[in-house]
Enzyme design. Structure first.
Site, PDB file in Angstrom:
ATOM      1  N   GLU A 198       0.653  -1.246   0.094  1.00 42.10           N
ATOM      2  CA  GLU A 198       0.028   0.232   0.463  1.00 42.10           C
ATOM      3  C   GLU A 198       0.697   1.118   0.179  1.00 42.10           C
ATOM      4  OE1 GLU A 198      -0.629  -3.232   1.641  1.00 42.10           O
ATOM      5  OE2 GLU A 198      -2.679  -3.196   1.565  1.00 42.10           O
TER       6      GLU A 198
ATOM      7  N   HIS B 255     -12.005  -4.641   8.298  1.00 43.83           N
ATOM      8  CA  HIS B 255     -12.931  -4.754   6.656  1.00 43.83           C
ATOM      9  C   HIS B 255     -14.121  -3.586   5.979  1.00 43.83           C
ATOM     10  CE1 HIS B 255      -9.545  -7.470   6.366  1.00 43.83           C
ATOM     11  NE2 HIS B 255      -9.949  -7.993   5.175  1.00 43.83           N
TER      12      HIS B 255
END
Ligand SMILES: Cc1ncc(C[n+]2csc(CCOP(=O)(O)OP(=O)(O)O)c2C)c(N)n1
Ligand SMILES: [Mg+2]
Lengths: 329, 323
Positions: free
Chosen positions: A65, A133
Site C-alpha cells: 500500500e 474491512h
C-alpha cells in the site's frame, strides 16, 4: 441527453475507461486490478474488462500500500495521472504517510513546482466483513490541507466525480461505499463532469435540512420520503465531497429551514458531522431554531456479527429520530 | 572507462564547492540564521558528486538531506539554494521547504523526501513514468544506511526489479543514523548484499573514491537505460556530526581518526597531483573561484527578503496559485 440505468460499479468503470482513452498518462495501479487471464479484475470488479483495451495501463502490484500510493505520487510528479486502488479503506493506514506527508504536501513544499494529480480510490463501508474491512473514515482526511475527499452516492455522481477527480491537478481520495456498487441509477450516454465541491440537493424541502454524505445520502432520501408522507418537508443535501466542502448550499438551506441534521457513517466523535455542525453554528447561529442534530456510528469498531454491526452503524431509524428531535425542539 | 582530465577537475571542483557551501551554511546556522538543524555531506562529497555527475541534466534525482552539492550539479543556483536553506522568498520553494525539503523541478530534482521512507516509492513512480513514456531518462535515488532499514525499501526495490524500472539505488552508508550505528542496527554488514533478494546487481564501493562511485553509477545508468532494470550501489563513507550541533560523542575516537585520513577531497587532490592534473597554483585558483561563488551565494541569500507570512497558506492546492 440520452440516459440508461447502470450500476455504480459500471459507472466507475466507464469513468476509468473514458479517462484512459482520453489521456495516455492515466493508468491504474493496485492489487489484483487485473490479475492476468482469469484474474480478479478488482476485488470489487470495478476494473473489470478494462484490460481488454488497456492491459498495459493496469499495473498489478504485490500488497504494498505504501508503495502503491508513493509510486502514484512519483509518477504524478513526472507527468503521469495515476489512479491508485486501495482494496479496503481500512488498509489506507499503511499508505497514510505517503498520502498525507507526500501527496498532500508536495505542491505546497515545492511552491507549486510539482503537482500531484493522483486519485486514490478505496472501498469503504460495512458489509459484514468485520472490524478491519469495514471502515468509512473521512474526517482524518478532510483534516489534511492539500487533499480532496470525495464520496459519491449515486452512479451519476460516481462517474462524473471520478472523471473530474482524475482531471484535477490535486490529490483526491475517492471513497466508494461497498453497498453502493450494485445500486443502479440513470447515467447519461454523453460525456459529463461534475465539479468538485458542489453539493447536490437530492430533494427540496422547507421544514428541516438533512445533510448526508456517501451511503447515508440514500438513506436520508428514504427518510425524507417517509417524513413527507407524514407532512414534514425535508431538504436533503449531499455535499458529495468533504474537501472541497460546499457549505454555501448548506447555509442557504439552513437559513430557510432553521433546523438541520448532519449524517455520516464515520464514528460520531470527531467525525465529519462535527466539523459541518460547527461551521453551521458559526455562520447561521441566529437562524437556528434547534441545536444542530448529528448522526454517526457509535464509537466502536464495526463488528462482524450482523446484529452488532447494525447496532453500531447509523440507519434510517436513527436519522428519522434525529430529524424528529430537532423538529420537536 | 577512462575519465578525462576535464571531468576529473570538474569532480574536484564540485567536491570543494560542496564542502565550502556547506561550511558556509553551517556558519550561518551557528549565527542563528537558519531555522532548525542543518545536515552536511562533509566527508561524503565523493559519493554525492560522483553519483550525480553520472547523470545527464534530464535524468531525475532524489538527493538525501546531505546532498546540497547534488542539487547544484543538477542545476540549482547556489544563491537560490542558500536562500531556501535560510527560508527566504527567493529560495526554490519560497522558504516553505528549507534544506530537507528542497526540490528544483527545472533541473528534474524531485526533492529530498524528509520522511526518509518515502524516497523509495516516489522514485519507483518517477521511474515508471520514464519507462512508460520511453523517455531515455533514469531516476537516481539516494538514501542513507539508516533509511535502508525501512519497510518501503523492500516494497520498492522488489517492485523496481519485477518491473525492470530505470532506477539506480545509491545508499550513502556513512555508518550512522543519528547516533545509531549501522553495524548494530543491521543484521548484515552490507546494504548492497540485499540486492540478491531482489535479483538485481549489488555493488559495495569505496564511497570516498569519486571515480569508482562515478563509474559504478554510470554503468548502472546504462544498464537501466538498456531495459535491464535497477542496480543497488552502496557507497561506504563517513560523515561529520549528524547536524550542525552534533559533536559525535557516540563515535569511537579511533574510528574518527581512521576516517579522517581518508578524506575524499584530500585523497583525490593527492591523486590528481600525482597524475599531474593539479598543482599548487591550480588548487589555489579553484579554491578562490569556489570561495567567490559561495560568498556570492551567501550574499544573495542574506540580501533576499523574508517571504510575507501570509504567503504561508499559498500553494496548498494547485488552484491557490492562480487565486
Ligand atoms: C521516517 C523518519 N524517521 C526519522 C527521521 C529523523 N531523522 C532524520 S535524519 C535521520 C538519520 C538518518 O540516517 P541515514 O538514513 O543513515 O542518513 P544520514 O543522516 O546518516 O545521512 C533520522 C533518524 C526522519 N527524517 N524520517
Ligand atoms: Mg547514515
Amino acid at each position: 441527453m440520452t440516459t440508461r440505468e447502470i450500476t455504480f460499479r459500471d459507472a466507475l468503470n466507464e469513468a476509468l475507461r473514458e479517462e484512459m482513452a482520453r489521456e495516455e498518462g492515466v493508468f491504474i495501479i493496485g492489487q489484483d486490478i487485473y490479475g492476468g487471464p482469469g484474474g480478479y479484475q478488482g476485488a470489487f470488479k470495478v476494473t473489470k474488462g478494462l484490460a481488454d483495451d488497456f492491459e498495459d495501463r493496469l499495473l498489478d502490484t504485490p500488497m504494498i500500500e505504501q508503495t502503491i500510493v508513493g509510486a502514484a505520487v512519483g509518477a504524478a510528479m513526472t507527468g503521469s495521472r495515476p489512479v491508485a486502488e486501495i482494496m479496503f479503506e481500512d488498509f489506507i493506514t499503511l499508505a497514510m504517510d505517503l498520502l498525507v506527508n507526500t501527496a498532500a504536501k508536495t505542491h505546497y513544499m515545492t511552491a507549486g513546482q510539482y503537482s500531484v494529480p493522483i486519485v486514490v480510490r478505496a472501498a469503504c463501508g460495512a458489509v459484514g466483513v468485520g472490524p478491519q474491512h469495514s471502515q468509512t473514515w473521512t474526517s482524518w482526511f478532510m483534516h489534511i490541507p492539500g487533499l480532496y475527499v470525495v464520496l459519491p452516492s449515486t452512479p451519476y455522481d460516481a462517474k462524473g466525480l471520478l472523471k473530474t477527480a482524475i482531471r484535477d491537478d490535486n490529490p483526491v481520495l475517492f471513497l466508494e461505499h461497498k453497498k453502493l456498487y450494485n445500486v443502479t441509477g440513470s447515467v447519461p450516454e454523453e460525456e459529463y463532469e461534475i465539479p468538485l465541491g458542489q453539493a447536490r440537493v437530492l430533494c427540496p424541502g422547507d421544514d428541516v435540512t438533512l445533510v448526508a454524505i456517501g451511503y447515508m445520502a440514500g438513506l436520508a432520501t428514504q427518510v425524507a420520503g417517509t417524513l413527507r408522507d407524514q407532512g414534514l418537508s425535508v431538504e436533503v443535501i449531499d455535499p458529495r465531497s468533504l474537501a472541497p466542502l460546499d457549505m454555501e448550499t448548506i447555509f442557504q438551506s439552513v437559513r430557510k429551514t432553521h433546523k438541520v441534521v448532519v449524517v455520516a457513517e464515520d464514528c460520531k466523535t470527531a467525525g465529519p458531522t462535527a466539523e459541518i455542525a460547527a461551521l453551521i453554528s458559526e455562520a447561521c447561529f441566529e437562524y437556528l431554531d434547534a441545536p444542530v442534530g448529528r448522526v454517526g456510528a457509535k464509537d466502536a469498531p464495526i463488528a462482524h456479527n450482523v446484529g452488532m454491526s447494525e447496532y453500531i452503524l447509523p440507519d434510517a431509524t436513527d436519522i428519522h429520530e434525529a430529524v424528529q428531535s430537532v423538529v420537536a425542539w | 572507462m577512462t575519465i578525462s582530465e576535464e571531468l576529473m577537475l570538474q569532480m574536484y571542483r564540485y567536491m570543494v564547492l560542496g564542502r565550502l557551501f556547506e561550511q558556509c551554511a553551517e556558519q550561518l546556522t551557528h549565527r542563528g540564521l537558519i531555522p532548525g538543524a542543518f545536515h552536511t555531506g562533509i566527508g561524503e562529497e565523493a559519493t554525492h558528486v560522483g553519483a550525480t555527475l553520472a547523470l545527464t541534466h534530464k535524468d531525475y534525482i532524489i538527493p538525501t538531506h546531505r546532498g546540497h552539492v547534488a542539487d547544484i550539479i543538477k542545476g540549482a543556483e547556489p544563491g537560490r539554494l542558500m536562500a531556501e536553506i535560510l527560508g527566504r522568498a527567493t529560495g526554490y520553494c519560497g522558504g516553505r521547504g528549507g534544506s530537507v525539503h528542497l526540490a528544483d523541478a527545472a533541473s528534474n530534482n524531485l526533492g529530498v523526501q524528509a520522511v526518509l521512507s518515502a524516497a523509495y516509492p516516489v522514485a519507483v513512480g518517477a521511474a515508471l513514468t520514464q519507462k512508460r513514456a520511453n523517455t531515455g531518462r533514469i531516476v537516481l535515488a539516494m538514501f542513507g544506511d539508516g533509511a535502508s532499514l525501512m519497510g518501503t525499501f523492500h516494497e520498492a526495490l522488489n517492485l523496481s526489479a519485477i518491473w525492470h524500472l530505470p532506477v539506480v539505488w545509491v545508499c550513502v552508508n556513512n555508518q550512522y543514523a543519528m547516533s545509531t550505528s549501522f553495524a548494530e542496527a543491521s543484521a548484515i554488514a552490507n546494504v548492497a548484499d540485499r540486492a540478491s533478494a531482489y535479483n538485481m546487481p549489488g555493488h559495495v564501493v569505496d564511497g570516498n573514491d569519486i571515480t569508482v562511485v562515478y563509474e559504478t553509477v554510470r554503468e548502472a545508468r546504462e544498464r537501466a537505460l538498456a531495459g535491464e532494470g535497477p542496480t543497488l550501489i552502496e557507497c561506504k563513507t563517513y560523515r561529520q556530526g549528524h547536524s550542525t550541533f552534533d559533536t559525535n560523542p557516540y563515535k569511537p575516537q579511533e574510528e574518527i581518526d581512521a576516517w579522517s585520513k581518508r578524506d575524499p577531497i584530500t585523497q583525490f587532490e593527492q591523486r590528481l597531483r600525482e597524475l599531474g592534473v593539479l598543482d599548487e597554483e591550480l588548487i589555489t585558483q579553484i579554491a578562490d573561484g569556489v570561495q567567490r561563488q559561495v560568498d556570492e551565494a551567501q550574499e544573495f541569500a542574506l540580501n533576499s527578503p523574508e517571504p510575507p507570512p501570509e504567503a504561508g497558506v499559498e500553494f496548498v492546492f494547485r488552484s491557490s496559485e492562480v487565486e
